[in-house]
Design an enzyme around this catalytic site. Structure first.
Site, PDB file in Angstrom:
ATOM      1  N   TYR A 165      53.246  87.648  61.582  1.00  0.00           N
ATOM      2  CA  TYR A 165      52.403  86.631  60.987  1.00  0.00           C
ATOM      3  C   TYR A 165      51.273  86.486  61.168  1.00  0.00           C
ATOM      4  O   TYR A 165      50.288  86.545  60.244  1.00  0.00           O
ATOM      5  CB  TYR A 165      53.271  85.472  61.367  1.00  0.00           C
ATOM      6  CG  TYR A 165      52.952  84.347  60.765  1.00  0.00           C
ATOM      7  CD1 TYR A 165      53.270  83.805  59.550  1.00  0.00           C
ATOM      8  CD2 TYR A 165      52.195  83.452  61.384  1.00  0.00           C
ATOM      9  CE1 TYR A 165      52.789  82.670  58.844  1.00  0.00           C
ATOM     10  CE2 TYR A 165      52.008  82.049  60.876  1.00  0.00           C
ATOM     11  CZ  TYR A 165      52.381  81.648  59.691  1.00  0.00           C
ATOM     12  OH  TYR A 165      52.064  80.604  59.053  1.00  0.00           O
ATOM     13  N   LYS A 169      48.059  86.803  58.438  1.00  0.00           N
ATOM     14  CA  LYS A 169      47.000  85.382  58.215  1.00  0.00           C
ATOM     15  C   LYS A 169      45.742  85.550  58.653  1.00  0.00           C
ATOM     16  O   LYS A 169      44.713  85.120  58.219  1.00  0.00           O
ATOM     17  CB  LYS A 169      47.560  84.264  59.390  1.00  0.00           C
ATOM     18  CG  LYS A 169      48.906  83.805  58.613  1.00  0.00           C
ATOM     19  CD  LYS A 169      48.731  83.265  57.168  1.00  0.00           C
ATOM     20  CE  LYS A 169      50.243  82.763  56.723  1.00  0.00           C
ATOM     21  NZ  LYS A 169      49.893  82.420  55.327  1.00  0.00           N
TER      22      LYS A 169
END
Length: 294
Positions: A165, A169
């Site tokens: 993640y 991002k």
């Protein structure tokens, strides 16, 4: 000026700036996406709420004046191209694209399979790229527009056990800031949104192995409660109207980002201790005598 009057003035400015504008939101069926649809519609924008789940998109749109819903898989570049082309054909232009759709996996990286890596890359990175590829050239040609990319505090601060993640991002943040510099000459603004934990369904999804996503995002970070999605959406609209590069919220997220930038050695050591603490919590929760080996 009092805070109340200031807030009213900001809201009036947003309504004036966004009234009648066309906006397409991905992942609009719930969470931040739904909150952004509500805020945009409240400001008088013509909202197209899209989601992989067509029923969720329809529920969001049904509550909003002038909004319409559509199913959209952001990993399908042709589908994203069609969605943007449809808005332009129907409304004459696309003023605002919100790349919000995203997923998360929380747990030991050793327990992530290649299929999960590919899935999070497809949604969180390629999904944004597909939106940019479809909308940005049209905005340049029309002489203006704005792109909002929803990233995360994880795009600014690297947290273990959220490795895939964090990677995606960080990519979204980099894409956004670079595109903003390029788009300025064409009248196209770009804003990247980097909140800490927000009260959305994603908090209860993507757990891997013994880890629990909600625990990683909240309890393990000492957060009493997640940030309100509607409050974040209002901040995002203000940033769009003000053509600001970034939204980092709440205040605790801004503080964490500053610590990460200005005391990197200290914060990296703290990150190592945090991972160790999460492993201990998982061991206690599952009844193991010792944390699982990394």
């Amino acid at each position: 000026m009092s805070p109340a009057r200031s807030g009213t003035a900001e809201m009036a400015a947003e309504v004036a700036a966004l009234a009648g504008r066309t906006a397409l939101v991905t992942g609009g069926g719930s969470g931040i996406g739904a909150a952004l649809c509500r805020s945009l519609a409240g400001a008088g924008a013509l909202v197209v709420c899209t989601d992989l789940d067509p029923a969720a998109a329809a529920r969001t749109a049904a509550e909003l004046p002038g909004a319409r819903a559509a199913q959209l898989d952001v990993t399908d570049s042709a589908a994203v191209e069609r969605a943007v082309a449809d808005v332009v054909a129907r409304d004459g232009r696309l003023d605002l694209l919100v790349n919000n759709a995203g997923i998360v996996f929380g747990g030991e990286t050793t327990e992530l399979g290649l299929e999960q890596w590919n899935q999070i890359i497809d949604v969180n990175i390629r999904g944004v790229v597909h939106g940019v590829a479809a909308a940005y050239p049209r905005m340049v040609a029309s002489g203006g527009g704005h792109i909002v990319n929803v990233a995360s505090l994880a795009g600014l601060v690297a947290a273990g056990l959220l490795t895939s993640y964090v990677m995606t991002k960080h990519a979204v943040v980099g894409l956004s800031l670079a595109l903003r510099a390029e788009g300025a000459a064409h009248g196209v603004g770009v804003t990247v949104v980097c909140p800490s934990s927000v009260d959305t369904p994603i908090l209860d999804k993507g757990s891997v192995g013994d880890m629990v996503s909600r625990d990683l995002f909240l309890t393990g970070q000492g957060i009493r409660g997640p940030y309100d999605a509607d409050r974040l959406a209002a901040e995002v609209l203000a940033a769009v109207v003000g053509n600001r590069a970034m939204v980092v919220s709440p205040r605790s997220a801004r503080m964490a980002w500053r610590f990460w930038r200005f005391a990197p050695g200290l914060t990296r050591r703290a990150a190592v201790r945090w991972v160790a603490g999460q492993r201990e919590r998982a061991a206690h929760r599952t009844g193991r005598s010792e944390p699982a080996a990394p």
